[in-house]
Enzyme design. Structure first.
Site, PDB file in Angstrom:
ATOM      1  N   ARG A  49     -25.401  13.397  18.120  1.00 47.82           N
ATOM      2  CA  ARG A  49     -26.124  12.209  17.762  1.00 47.82           C
ATOM      3  C   ARG A  49     -24.326  11.480  18.537  1.00 47.82           C
ATOM      4  O   ARG A  49     -23.701  12.328  18.720  1.00 47.82           O
ATOM      5  CB  ARG A  49     -25.775  12.105  17.152  1.00 47.82           C
ATOM      6  CG  ARG A  49     -26.788  12.392  15.684  1.00 47.82           C
ATOM      7  CD  ARG A  49     -25.756  12.264  13.592  1.00 47.82           C
ATOM      8  NE  ARG A  49     -27.826  12.534  13.572  1.00 47.82           N
ATOM      9  CZ  ARG A  49     -27.873  13.303  11.884  1.00 47.82           C
ATOM     10  NH1 ARG A  49     -26.561  13.260  11.549  1.00 47.82           N
ATOM     11  NH2 ARG A  49     -28.667  13.021  11.632  1.00 47.82           N
ATOM     12  N   GLY A 103       0.572  -0.891  -0.494  1.00 40.82           N
ATOM     13  CA  GLY A 103      -0.432  -0.410  -0.244  1.00 40.82           C
ATOM     14  C   GLY A 103       0.933   1.259   0.218  1.00 40.82           C
ATOM     15  O   GLY A 103       1.899   1.316   1.337  1.00 40.82           O
ATOM     16  N   ASP A 145       0.439   1.350   9.025  1.00 40.10           N
ATOM     17  CA  ASP A 145      -0.331   0.832  10.362  1.00 40.10           C
ATOM     18  C   ASP A 145       0.702   1.110  10.932  1.00 40.10           C
ATOM     19  O   ASP A 145       0.288   0.487  12.047  1.00 40.10           O
ATOM     20  CB  ASP A 145       0.326  -0.659   9.096  1.00 40.10           C
ATOM     21  CG  ASP A 145      -1.031  -1.206   8.776  1.00 40.10           C
ATOM     22  OD1 ASP A 145      -2.022  -0.088   8.460  1.00 40.10           O
ATOM     23  OD2 ASP A 145      -0.805  -1.859   7.896  1.00 40.10           O
TER      24      ASP A 145
HETATM   25  O1  F6P Z   1      -1.159  -2.062   4.907  1.00 42.89           O
HETATM   26  C1  F6P Z   1      -1.571  -0.861   4.848  1.00 42.89           C
HETATM   27  C2  F6P Z   1      -3.259  -0.562   5.387  1.00 42.89           C
HETATM   28  O2  F6P Z   1      -3.738   0.609   4.274  1.00 42.89           O
HETATM   29  C3  F6P Z   1      -4.128  -1.377   5.528  1.00 42.89           C
HETATM   30  O3  F6P Z   1      -4.304  -0.687   7.020  1.00 42.89           O
HETATM   31  C4  F6P Z   1      -5.566  -1.426   5.238  1.00 42.89           C
HETATM   32  O4  F6P Z   1      -5.925  -3.145   5.705  1.00 42.89           O
HETATM   33  C5  F6P Z   1      -4.546  -2.311   3.748  1.00 42.89           C
HETATM   34  O5  F6P Z   1      -3.702  -2.018   3.730  1.00 42.89           O
HETATM   35  C6  F6P Z   1      -6.228  -2.058   2.757  1.00 42.89           C
HETATM   36  O6  F6P Z   1      -5.370  -1.699   1.443  1.00 42.89           O
HETATM   37  P1  F6P Z   1      -6.006  -2.034  -0.322  1.00 42.89           P
HETATM   38  O7  F6P Z   1      -5.255  -0.971  -0.405  1.00 42.89           O
HETATM   39  O8  F6P Z   1      -5.042  -3.476  -1.086  1.00 42.89           O
HETATM   40  O9  F6P Z   1      -6.843  -1.913   0.618  1.00 42.89           O
END
Ligand code: F6P
Length: 343
Positions: free
Chosen positions: A163, A10, A128
């Site tokens: 809310r 990512g 993360d």
């Molecule tokens: O590892 C980074 C991250 O943004 C996570 O927090 C998330 O679960 C995942 O990548 C989402 O992945 P993708 O971009 O493949 O949907």
């Protein structure tokens, strides 16, 4: 020396400043640095730049989000033919080292390749913040900043409409993003994957906050374990990870709060907005320092290593140790912050 550089997994803010830092220092050493496009896929399919990167290619990257080298979630170890293609491409271009910027998955591949005799150096990135052997990964601080801004905006609406609002954030199986977002944004309850979900306690805290100020904010990590019958885990990525965002944790939590307390509740998800945009100043500095140090590793032929932040120092750690175990939120840290929301 010919060196290849790639970004995998990512994207996150800080990748471009790290590429910039690496190339600038590598040029001082006289290396020819070639961009490999789309992570490990670039070595599988020979997506290697024709010309080495220059100062002009990288100097404007300090404030740019994403990655100019592009990215993909490609695991060449899933297929022997792909792995062979990676090795063939490295040989064809005469790369003496491959520098990989990535998280657990991308650096896991770098670690395995090193054991097979390929010179690799890792640079830790992930929003993360869950990599071992480093105190922070770049991308995390920027993502938290986006979430805190979102929470501040949600507070306005929650207060105006009396809310409860639940904000779902990313972070996979580590609760760093949720914890930092919740603390910095003054949330009334924070749900982390590391802490078993207690819906009763959550609703009690929400009701108490609501009774005091007429609204309540909850931050929920996408990785929170829900009661089994309530969700089905289906889609997985190339590394076998469940696509957690599809479980809609925030929505589930919001519905549960509304059902149990009768308070009008909404949910919001920042999703991939957390991964885009300009890197924070902290991430720009961290990424630049790590990039420069990675070039030094190549110069010293210190391979099989990941550059890392320990305290305020940039150090090196074995890649294998960095990817071996996920770095989750320690219970003691969570416990120490509970007084901020159990009122
Ligand atoms: O590892 C980074 C991250 O943004 C996570 O927090 C998330 O679960 C995942 O990548 C989402 O992945 P993708 O971009 O493949 O949907």
């Amino acid at each position: 020396m010919k060196v290849g550089i790639l970004t995998g997994g990512g994207d996150c803010p800080g990748l471009n400043p790290a590429i910039r830092g690496f190339v600038m220092k590598a040029l001082d050493y006289g290396f020819a640095v070639y961009g490999i496009r789309e992570g490990w896929k670039g070595l599988v399919n020979d997506l290697v730049d024709k010309e080495p990167l220059t100062v002009a290619d990288v100097e404007e990257l300090i404030d740019k989000g994403g990655t100019v080298l592009r990215s993909s979630r490609t695991n060449p170890y899933k297929d022997p033919a792909q792995l062979q293609a990676v090795k063939t491409t490295i040989q064809k271009h005469g790369f003496e080292a491959i520098v990989a910027l990535g998280g657990e998955d991308t650096l896991g591949v770098a670690s395995k390749l090193y054991k097979e005799g390929i010179n690799t150096v890792g640079v830790p990135k992930t929003m993360d913040n869950d990599l071992s052997e480093t105190d922070y990964t770049f991308g995390f601080d920027s993502a938290v900043q986006v979430n805190v801004e979102a929470l501040d905006r949600l507070r306005d609406t929650a207060r105006s409409h009396s809310r409860v609002i639940v904000l779902e954030v990313m972070g996979r199986h580590a609760g760093w993003v949720a914890l930092y977002t919740g603390v910095a944004g003054g949330a009334d309850y924070i749900l982390l994957p590391e802490v078993p979900l207690n819906v009763e306690e959550l609703c009690t805290q929400v009701q108490r906050a609501y009774a005091r100020k007429g609204y309540a904010l909850v931050v929920a990590s996408e990785g929170v374990e829900l009661p089994e019958e309530e969700h089905k885990e289906t889609k997985v990525d190339a590394f076998g990870h469940v696509v957690l965002g599809e479980r809609n944790v925030g929505e589930w939590v919001a519905k549960e709060i509304e059902k149990r307390t009768g308070l009008e509740t909404r949910s919001a998800v920042t999703g991939h907005i957390q991964r885009g945009g300009a890197p924070s100043a902290f991430d720009r500095v961290l990424a630049s320092r790590l990039g420069v140090r990675a070039a030094q590793c190549v110069y010293e032929r210190d391979f099989g290593k990941m550059v890392a932040l320990h305290g305020n120092d940039i150090v090196v750690a074995p890649l294998e140790a960095a990817v071996g175990t996920l770095r989750t939120v320690p219970k003691a840290l969570y416990d120490s912050l509970v007084p901020l929301f159990n009122k």
